[in-house]
Enzyme design. Structure first.
Site, short mmCIF file in Angstrom:
data_model
loop_
_atom_site.label_atom_id
_atom_site.label_comp_id
_atom_site.label_asym_id
_atom_site.label_seq_id
_atom_site.Cartn_x
_atom_site.Cartn_y
_atom_site.Cartn_z
N GLU A 78 13.06 -5.64 8.23
CA GLU A 78 12.02 -6.55 8.73
C GLU A 78 10.62 -6.18 8.21
O GLU A 78 9.69 -5.93 8.98
CB GLU A 78 12.05 -6.58 10.26
CG GLU A 78 13.39 -7.08 10.79
CD GLU A 78 13.50 -7.14 12.30
OE1 GLU A 78 14.26 -8.00 12.80
OE2 GLU A 78 12.84 -6.33 12.99
N VAL A 79 10.50 -6.12 6.89
CA VAL A 79 9.20 -5.79 6.28
C VAL A 79 8.37 -7.08 6.23
O VAL A 79 8.22 -7.72 5.18
CB VAL A 79 9.40 -5.17 4.88
CG1 VAL A 79 8.05 -4.67 4.33
CG2 VAL A 79 10.40 -4.02 4.93
#
Length: 478
Positions: A154-155
């Protein structure tokens, strides 16, 4: 809960219990009680997500939480794990979910987007130095590790920082390349500085990449991927296709990640076992369709917060029955009535409900008193306060907000509802004190205060405000 075909054995070499320490981290004394149970239930490893609970030192000291474990406590945790045959794999985030680092003024300048503390700027050499130092400090306290999880899920907002926007204007530059470059840089540091340790990476940032891009990146020579999905209806075929894709990209070993708690609501207080059991049953079907020797293990995640700034979801003791059912289902290659009976025996529960929340609970496992009291509070606190303050005709009719504001009350009516208010307030104050006492055995005060303030205090305050307003109205009569 529906049974599925039981194969009698697990397709996974390693069953890791994930401990998410970014919320309500357990005391070491509680881990000493719960690690033997983990082992007995079928776990043989711990995925230890430190976040701000690691005793970082030197220039990294600001990352430490107030209640962070000491180096001696880390050693004790590792000794306890070893004693109960639980292999430890540390996890620290090194790309996204970096709020615990980037919220501090000392590291604000390393944000990808200046306003958001979640993602580190991959263009700055200082960003790599920072995460490398974090990795090195954690590894220094861990001996004989086989794996180290470097996070990287989840960058969010990658490519939206000012430096990234300029970089992306150049031909052939993409956010995919940017992501892969940082992943490779972090993994390369682990491999070069610690040659016997293999990095593990969450897979979600790589799922959408083409086979060619992923294969040509060379990432497969550096890391093992952990494929996560916490849904009860996860698509078996699409997961099989994804695993096949990763194989074609030359990843020799893969991990799976399920969830036993912390995946059904950001402020969830009780764990619905059936949701998580179905998730594991689906993963077992995926494993059936995977060639032998590919799957290294499965991590049963137990999220404690959705991110560093969110509220607490289910406390660890609350999720133990779900963890037990899921571990036993994995160990036995499926779920059956015998699995349920074995879990009931191990946890000291007379009858465990999997398809619904149990409105009344008792057990003998470490922390079971917390689950019992949390159940009582979740089911009955708000409903009992609502019933009294919103449905009692004497309160709604003779002590409405209008009356309370003007300190007006009919003297006869005082005797018809004041005892009920006082009785209810006393009852829930007592339950709160019992919960505080039970939680003190497991958690530090900051976690106890947070849970009570979020889940109990708003309704206790409604009762206390009613008592206070009534006292003022009674005084106005004299």
């Amino acid at each position: 809960m529906e049974e599925n075909r039981v194969t009698g054995s697990s397709p996974f070499e390693l069953h890791l219990v994930h401990l998410d320490l970014k919320g309500a981290p357990p005391k070491v004394s509680y881990l000493a009680e719960i690690f033997p149970l983990f082992h007995e239930l079928g776990a043989n490893g711990i995925l230890l997500e430190y976040e701000d609970m690691f005793p970082y030192n030197g220039e990294l000291k600001p990352l430490q939480a107030k209640d962070a474990y000491s180096p001696a406590e880390i050693k004790e945790i590792l000794n306890l794990a070893n004693l109960h045959k639980l292999e430890v794999i540390p996890l620290i985030q090194t790309f996204g979910h970096m709020e615990f680092v980037l919220k501090h003024k000392e590291f604000r300048h390393l944000r990808e987007v200046a306003m958001f503390p979640n993602t580190v700027n991959p263009h700055k050499e200082e960003s790599l130095r920072l995460v490398s130092r974090m990795i090195d400090q954690v590894l220094a306290l861990h001996e004989e590790l086989r794996w180290f999880h470097i996070g990287c899920d989840e960058v969010y907002y990658l490519g939206e920082g000012e430096e990234s926007k300029k970089w992306l204007q150049e031909e052939e530059n993409t956010t995919e390349k940017l992501c892969l470059a940082h992943l490779k840089a972090v993994a390369s540091h682990v491999v070069s500085a610690h040659p016997t340790v293999k990095p593990i990476v969450w897979d979600d940032m790589l799922r959408g990449l083409s086979e060619e891009t992923l294969r040509d990146s060379g990432l497969a020579q550096l890391v093992e991927l952990m494929i996560w999905d916490y849904a009860p209806d996860l698509d078996i075929s699409s997961k099989a296709i994804l695993i096949e894709k990763y194989q074609k990209c030359h990843f020799p070993k893969l991990w799976l990640a399920s969830a036993f708690k912390g995946a059904t609501g950001v402020n969830q207080s009780l764990t619905l076992i059936s949701h998580h059991l179905k998730n594991h049953q689906q993963w077992l079907k995926v494993a059936e369709r995977t060639p032998a020797g590919i799957l290294q293990g499965i991590a049963l995640t137990g999220w404690q917060r959705y991110d560093h700034f969110s509220v607490l979801c289910e406390l660890l003791p609350v999720g133990i029955p779900s963890l037990a059912i899921c571990l036993q289902a994995l160990k036995n290659g499926g779920y059956s009535e015998k699995v349920k009976e074995d879990v009931e025996k191990l946890l000291g529960i007379s009858s465990l409900e999997t398809d619904t929340f149990m409105s009344d609970f008792s057990g003998t496992f470490p922390g079971s008193e917390i689950l019992s009291l949390v159940t009582q509070i979740t089911f009955y606190l708000k409903s009992s306060v609502d019933e009294l303050l919103e449905n009692n005709r004497y309160v709604t009719g003779w002590f409405s907000p209008y009356h309370r504001k003007r300190k007006k009350v009919h003297p006869i009516m005082i005797h018809l509802f004041q005892p009920d208010v006082l009785r209810l307030l006393t009852k829930w104050n007592t339950v709160t004190q019992e919960l505080q006492a039970a939680m003190k055995k497991v958690f530090c005060m900051s976690a106890i205060e947070e849970w009570i303030e979020e889940n109990i205090q708003p309704n206790l305050q409604r009762l206390q405000d009613t008592v206070d307003d009534l006292n003022r109205a009674i005084q106005a009569l004299t």
